[in-house]
Write a protein that holds these residues in place. Structure first.
Motif: not given
Length: 331
Positions: A6-10, A27-28, A303-305
């Protein structure tokens, strides 16, 4: 099995004709880990896919990989997000290529969200760039081509196939030259870097001793006061302004964010763009439209992806927009 994401990176992929870039993004909007390979654009589709797999393998080597539960892809187009396929004009080995399914398989069944590069840039600018805080915006990439994307009602609006906001193929000259898309007088046919430079050459502009005939060279001449170079940027700005004004009249945007290599010319482009916009955006509900440079630079695609993947994963605004669910590759 993966941990709680949930709060992890992508994971994010930015796929173009020159390079395939990858990153793990938090997430930032901070890039935590990067990888990149040249795009073997003239090779077979499987060779291109191997380069994608190498980038993903480099990301998977990071200790952060296990926490990255979703993948976002921003790709040169056309894309079909509803089917999960890509057909980049500048990667002939990929035609209706099932990229979402292939990436899903390589990444162990992670959710995959696909968007075109114009929509990816829009997502980046709305997340951490110049369109942040704006509910209705058009974001443009003016480079080798002219792409774009829309924010409507505070949400990215990719459309059913992920191509909504493609301002490059808005017709602004009814009797104009034939565009690569088959239509006449498209914004892209006038304002893209190669066509801007071609127009300058046709009108008598001459490059310096290095023989550089790129739009960047024309921009340098324009900054030095060359009247032909300045006129070429004026014409490109006029086409962009007409397309932006038409978009504003249709969907009531209040800001247009312009990025890409041609936008790197700065005020040589933006000064005539603002002037021309004043001539085209005359109705009361579009008069206050502003035009600003993009802020996310060369990281816009990544960043958009990442923004697309994050919002789809979290069930946020992205997934509620057209095309979101179909782009997730059956995960």
């Amino acid at each position: 099995m993966h941990t709680d994401f949930a709060a992890g990176p992508v994971a994010a992929l930015d796929i173009g004709g020159t390079k395939i870039a990858g990153a793990l993004v938090d997430a930032a909007g901070r890039v935590l880990h990067r990888a990149q390979r040249p795009t073997p654009a003239r090779e077979s589709g499987e060779t291109v896919m191997r380069a994608v797999e190498e980038v993903l393998a480099a990301l998977a080597a990071s200790p952060l990989w296990d926490a990255a539960g979703a993948v976002g892809i921003g790709s040169a187009g056309p894309v079909d997000a509803s089917r999960g396929t890509v057909s980049p004009v500048n990667v002939p080995g990929w035609r209706d290529y099932p990229l979402v399914e292939r990436v899903r398989r390589v990444t162990g069944g992670r959710a995959v969200t696909l968007v075109g590069d114009g929509v990816a840039m829009t997502a980046a600018e709305h997340w951490v760039g110049a369109a942040r805080g704006h509910d209705n915006a058009l974001c443009l990439v003016v480079s080798t081509g002219v792409g774009g994307g829309l924010v409507l009602g505070g949400r990215i609006h990719p459309g059913p196939t992920g191509n909504a906001g493609h301002i490059g193929h808005v017709v602004v000259d009814l009797d104009g030259d034939v565009c690569a898309c088959g239509a006449r007088g498209c914004v892209e046919r006038i304002a893209s870097g190669p066509h801007l430079a071609r127009r300058a050459l046709e009108n008598g502009w001459r490059p310096g001793p290095d023989g550089d005939v790129s739009a960047a060279a024309v921009a340098a001449s324009a900054h030095a006061g060359d009247p032909i170079a300045l006129a070429s940027f004026e014409r490109a700005a006029q086409a962009l302004a007409a397309g932006i004004a038409a978009t504003a009249a249709l969907v009531e945007i209040d800001i247009a964010v312009v990025g890409g290599g041609v936008a790197g010319a700065g005020e040589v482009l933006f000064a005539p763009l603002r002037r021309s916009l004043g001539a085209y955006a005359t109705l009361s509900f579009v008069r206050d439209l502003t035009v600003v440079p993009a802020l996310t630079g060369t990281d816009a695609g990544l960043l958009g992806a990442a923004a697309a993947a994050t919002r789809a994963r979290d069930g946020g605004a992205w997934a509620a927009s057209g095309g979101g669910e179909g782009a997730r590759g059956g995960s």
